[in-house]
Design an enzyme around this catalytic site. Structure first.
Site, mmCIF file in Angstrom:
data_model
loop_
_atom_site.group_PDB
_atom_site.id
_atom_site.type_symbol
_atom_site.label_atom_id
_atom_site.label_comp_id
_atom_site.label_asym_id
_atom_site.label_seq_id
_atom_site.Cartn_x
_atom_site.Cartn_y
_atom_site.Cartn_z
ATOM 1 C CB SER A 38 -1.895 -9.442 -5.268
ATOM 2 O OG SER A 38 -1.182 -8.346 -6.144
ATOM 3 C CB SER A 53 -0.910 -0.074 1.502
ATOM 4 O OG SER A 53 -1.670 1.285 1.222
HETATM 5 S S1 ADX Z 1 -5.134 -7.476 -1.358
HETATM 6 O O1 ADX Z 1 -4.247 -7.760 -0.179
HETATM 7 O O2 ADX Z 1 -6.470 -8.111 -1.382
HETATM 8 O O3 ADX Z 1 -4.664 -7.383 -2.842
HETATM 9 P P1 ADX Z 1 -6.013 -4.825 -2.023
HETATM 10 O O4 ADX Z 1 -5.042 -4.358 -2.889
HETATM 11 O O5 ADX Z 1 -7.465 -5.194 -2.595
HETATM 12 O O6 ADX Z 1 -5.384 -5.865 -0.958
HETATM 13 O O7 ADX Z 1 -6.488 -3.613 -0.888
HETATM 14 C C1 ADX Z 1 -5.712 -2.700 -0.357
HETATM 15 C C2 ADX Z 1 -6.095 -1.428 0.150
HETATM 16 O O8 ADX Z 1 -7.058 -1.623 1.144
HETATM 17 C C3 ADX Z 1 -4.759 -0.568 0.797
HETATM 18 O O9 ADX Z 1 -4.311 0.113 -0.182
HETATM 19 C C4 ADX Z 1 -5.579 -0.164 1.891
HETATM 20 O O10 ADX Z 1 -6.103 0.995 1.426
HETATM 21 C C5 ADX Z 1 -6.619 -0.794 2.120
HETATM 22 N N1 ADX Z 1 -6.425 -1.550 3.525
HETATM 23 C C6 ADX Z 1 -7.145 -1.674 4.580
HETATM 24 N N2 ADX Z 1 -6.996 -2.643 5.440
HETATM 25 C C7 ADX Z 1 -6.022 -3.235 5.017
HETATM 26 C C8 ADX Z 1 -5.103 -4.124 5.471
HETATM 27 N N3 ADX Z 1 -5.262 -4.822 6.588
HETATM 28 N N4 ADX Z 1 -3.906 -4.442 4.568
HETATM 29 C C9 ADX Z 1 -3.900 -3.987 3.467
HETATM 30 N N5 ADX Z 1 -4.543 -2.905 2.973
HETATM 31 C C10 ADX Z 1 -5.775 -2.544 3.732
#
Ligand code: ADX
Length: 210
Positions: free
Chosen positions: A115, A43
């Protein structure tokens, strides 16, 4: 129902319909091949920024593409999912299925999801098809992402207000052999866009047009 079907209960009595339009015809109309550019990274690493600039550049040069972005998709299609390993896996599975459909329709899909798990990205590659899947690691170091902290989430994660936060209390497994690695603390956004565009050209995505 075949014995290889993992969900026999839900998928009984269905079979695929073939289209009367071939992939080649679609490629001729769109003058491009539908591929998926899979951006992965922490992130705050710059995935969405690169995705948006790349989309702008591709459309300005007459190509069809669309962004699937974590924060947006989690408001709609995947609003029922959280951040446990199982939910992240389902998040990635659905996105990969959508990207596959976009590609089949002739569209370039740009995905921007943390991801974090290698096995999930491998699953995405399998769903999309390895020949159409370009994994791009947005490899900006965690310290930089945490300094940027555009949504104040790292601060909250450090304070224990957010659980399972990638890089703080949840793992990120780096790609071992991505098509590209782009560290946005070292590269201007436009440079990253040019590098991805050159990759698409070198993989023959635009045919002989560009
Ligand atoms: S993924 O891990 O399932 O690929 P994804 O990209 O959809 O995550 O979502 C990430 C976004 O969700 C981050 O940019 C952030 O804004 C938000 N977010 C909220 N909680 C979390 C968390 N526990 N871990 C990572 N991102 C989070």
């Amino acid at each position: 129902m075949t014995s290889s079907n993992p969900h026999p209960k839900h998928s009984r009595n269905i079979r695929r319909e073939d289209s009367l339009v071939s992939d080649e015809e679609r490629q001729q109309i769109f003058r491009q091949r539908g591929v998926t550019i899979w951006l992965t990274g922490f992130s705050g690493s710059g995935k969405s920024t690169i995705a948006k600039a790349l989309e702008r550049h591709l459309v300005s040069s007459g190509h069809y593409c669309y962004i699937l972005d974590g924060d947006n998709i989690r408001h709609g299609l995947n609003r029922d999912l959280g951040f446990t390993a199982d939910d992240r896996k389902e998040n990635i599975r659905r996105i990969a299925e959508v990207a596959r459909l976009f590609n089949a329709a002739g569209m370039i899909a740009i995905t921007a999801f943390i991801s974090p798990y290698r096995s999930d990205r491998d699953m995405a590659r399998e769903i999309v098809g390895a020949e159409n899947f370009l994994e791009v690691h947005v490899s900006t170091p965690l310290e930089i992402c945490e300094q940027r902290d555009p949504k104040n989430l790292y601060k909250k994660a450090r304070a224990g207000e957010i659980q399972h936060f990638t890089g703080i209390s949840d793992p990120y497994e780096e790609p071992q052999d991505p098509a590209l690695r782009l560290d946005t603390s070292m590269l201007e956004v436009e440079r990253s866009v040019t590098i991805i565009f050159d990759l698409l050209q070198s993989r023959g995505v635009f045919g002989d047009r560009s």
